[in-house]
Design an enzyme around this catalytic site. Structure first.
Site: not given
Ligand code: BDP
Length: 611
Positions: A167, A425, A481, A519
């Site tokens: 991404d 990931e 997330y 993240e």
């Molecule tokens: C994660 C990835 C990262 C993406 C992020 C996203 O590690 O590179 O930019 O999600 O979706 O899975 O913002």
């Protein structure tokens, strides 16, 4: 090739000539440059291209931006005659993703991997005291054998384009500095320094100096250590051994102290070669479910970042790097991850100086074929596990190991580099991943002179109980997330429960490991406000972060948080991307969103050391 990874230095015996600036440049869509002699004569219709830079965002037409294939960079290099007695190399800090280098038509070297340095040795092909044609064929195609991973697709009109399995925009070209280096015929090829013991009033460093000379020269090596005032604090002889420093000043988080280690080959009074690097005296360890620096537990506050800025793309830009450190310091950060590739060496020297804990990541991103790129994920692509496909995983392992070799060779002495991230990931849901991952982890521990902690960032689809490789990580890194991709918007209360439940599982599955959130975040368009909040608004981003932090604070084995991302950044185009990924706490031009103040208030109240 150890010499290639040494950061270029001017010393009493070494010279550097920058080759940065405008180069001639041409795309080679038909891949006929070689046949047409572009490696030895002037390019027929060149445009000017700044080095370093990505090429993509400089043009005004779409197909140039999206160009996928071979491209040629060319410049004229004057090589001084007085350098004839030594080695002349051209060092590319990075050529993304692969390159072939020619001097006056003669092939010198090729290199795979877009984020680590390599040298072309000129001596065999050079015209001394004269102008020489330096031509570089760069290729930016993604494949299942490249790091990062992706594929190419040919449009109906015959044009190939890259489809990244990651991404971020596939920026490429000569994205970092190019320098011509003069070194003496007998030269230092590597310098390795490790903190061996630290006590209150003394520290012991072990060191090794590699040269291209035979063993007889061994006794002619001397190493001098200088403090920040330039005063000599130690001097030893021999190509390897220990150095004792009395009353050492340690390198600490946000309180860095750097020594200069200068290595010399001497012949009587003559200095045959000299090289130096800066190092910090510090230890990193994992104990009692904590990450410790100098034996003291720390809490990581910082970000996953990208090397990404308007127009330059991924081209190294000292101005952007400086601004990034200033905004991170303003936020109370003490760390970052080099998501998702090794960053420019200058970034690490800044991190050394500023006392940042860097989780240094190799470009192993996209090892989750099931989601392919963001778009394919939304189209529910068929689930394939990369590690179940031996035809992919086998050759990939070789590329991956080499990328780690080059990363460790380059970054081993940096005080700031405190841990390695060996995958971002990966799809560790299949037991077939275990042999692959084991080899990667074992190899890294084996080659790293400091034997730093190793980890990888675990993806949501391999939540607690699914991931089969967690035993390999020295500490766990979670990318989550919940509240964005999972249970977003009005369902955010479910997200809270889902994540809490998962953390309780981890608590029993990995009872000895510290965890860091590497993240978490949500896309937010700067300037969009809504009460009550909706997704994409600055208000939702604040609420999302407040909720995450409420979760983290319930578990004392969560020892760090690195939201995604420091700044908005460019990605592939897609329905979920509004001119890029908008999860930044800052905009792409490095101005704060509302959430930056939330993070700042929180982080200024959390100490770097938690004892
Ligand atoms: C994660 C990835 C990262 C993406 C992020 C996203 O590690 O590179 O930019 O999600 O979706 O899975 O913002």
């Amino acid at each position: 090739m150890p010499f290639d990874s040494l950061y270029p230095r001017i010393t009493k015996t070494r010279r550097i000539q920058s080759l940065d600036g405008m180069w001639d440049f041409m795309f080679d869509p038909a891949k006929q440059g070689q046949e047409n002699g572009w490696h030895r004569v002037a390019l027929p219709q060149p445009v000017q291209m700044p080095v370093p830079s990505s090429f993509a965002d400089l043009f005004t037409d779409k197909m140039s931006r999206e160009f996928c294939g071979d491209m040629w960079y060319q410049t004229m290099v004057f090589v001084p005659g007085e350098w004839r007695d030594g080695n002349v190399d051209v060092r590319f800090d990075a050529a993304t993703h692969r390159a072939e280098v020619y001097l006056n038509g003669e092939f010198l070297v090729s290199h795979e991997g877009g984020f680590t340095p390599f040298c072309a040795h000129l001596n065999s092909a050079v015209k001394w005291n004269d102008w020489n044609v330096l031509s570089v064929k760069v290729n930016n195609e993604l494949s299942m054998q490249s790091l990062p991973l992706g594929i190419t697709k040919t449009l109906r009109n015959g044009t190939p384009i890259n489809l990244p399995y990651f991404d971020f925009f596939n920026y490429s070209g000569l994205q970092r500095s190019v320098r011509m280096l003069y070194t003496p015929a007998t030269r230092i090829e590597d310098l390795i320094v490790v903190t061996k013991e630290v006590e209150a009033d003394r520290a012991v460093l072990s060191y090794k100096v590699e040269t291209n000379a035979d063993a007889a020269v061994d006794t002619c090596v001397e190493v001098v250590v200088l403090d920040e005032d330039g005063s000599e604090v130690a001097r030893v002889q021999g190509a390897s051994g220990d150095i004792e420093i009395s009353s050492p000043r340690l390198w600490n988080l946000r309180d860095a102290y750097l020594y200069t280690v200068s290595a010399r080959i001497v012949d009587g009074d003559e200095i045959v070669d000299e090289y130096f690097d800066t190092i910090g005296i510090r230890t990193v360890s994992i104990e009692d479910r904590k990450i410790k620096v100098n034996g003291r537990p720390i809490y990581l506050k910082g970000f996953g970042r990208h090397e990404d800025s308007p127009m330059r793309g991924r081209g190294f830009d000292p101005v952007t790097a400086k601004r990034d450190f200033e905004i991170m310091k303003w936020m109370g950060c003490n760390s970052f991850r080099t998501s998702h590739y090794p960053y420019a060496e200058e970034e690490l020297y800044l991190a050394d100086r500023e006392g940042f804990f860097v989780i240094d990541e190799v470009a192993a991103v996209g090892m989750l074929i099931s989601t392919t790129n963001y778009e394919a994920a939304t189209q529910k692509a068929e689930k394939v596990t990369l590690f179940d496909a031996p035809d992919i995983a086998g050759p990939m392992l070789k590329t991956h190991l080499k990328a780690i070799d080059e990363l460790v060779a380059r970054d081993k002495n940096h005080a700031s580099v405190c841990a390695w991230s060996l995958f971002n990931e990966p799809d560790f849901s299949s037991k077939n991943a275990v042999p692959y991952a084991t080899e990667i982890f074992e190899h890294t521990h084996e080659i790293d002179p400091q034997n730093r902690p190793c980890s990888y960032s675990n993806v949501t689809r391999c939540r607690a109980g699914i991931d089969v490789c967690t035993h390999l990580a020295d500490f766990m890194m979670l990318n989550r997330y919940d509240g964005w991709y999972v249970s977003p918007g009005p369902e955010i209360s479910d997200a809270y429960e889902i994540l809490i439940e998962e953390l309780h599982k981890w608590e029993t599955l990995e009872p000895n490991k510290p965890f860091v959130f590497t993240e978490y975040g949500c896309d937010t368009v700067s300037g969009v406000h809504k009460l009550p909040s909706v997704m994409w608004s600055e208000d939702y981003q604040r609420e999302y972060f407040e909720l995450q932090h409420k979760i983290f604070d319930q578990f004392d084995w969560i020892v760090g948080e690195q939201p995604w991302n420091l700044c908005d950044f460019q990605t592939v185009e897609g329905r979920g991307r509004v001119d890029g990924n908008k999860k930044g706490a800052f905009t792409r031009d490095r101005q704060p969103k509302a959430v930056a103040y939330v993070l700042r208030d929180r982080w200024l109240s959390i100490p770097d050391y938690t004892d």
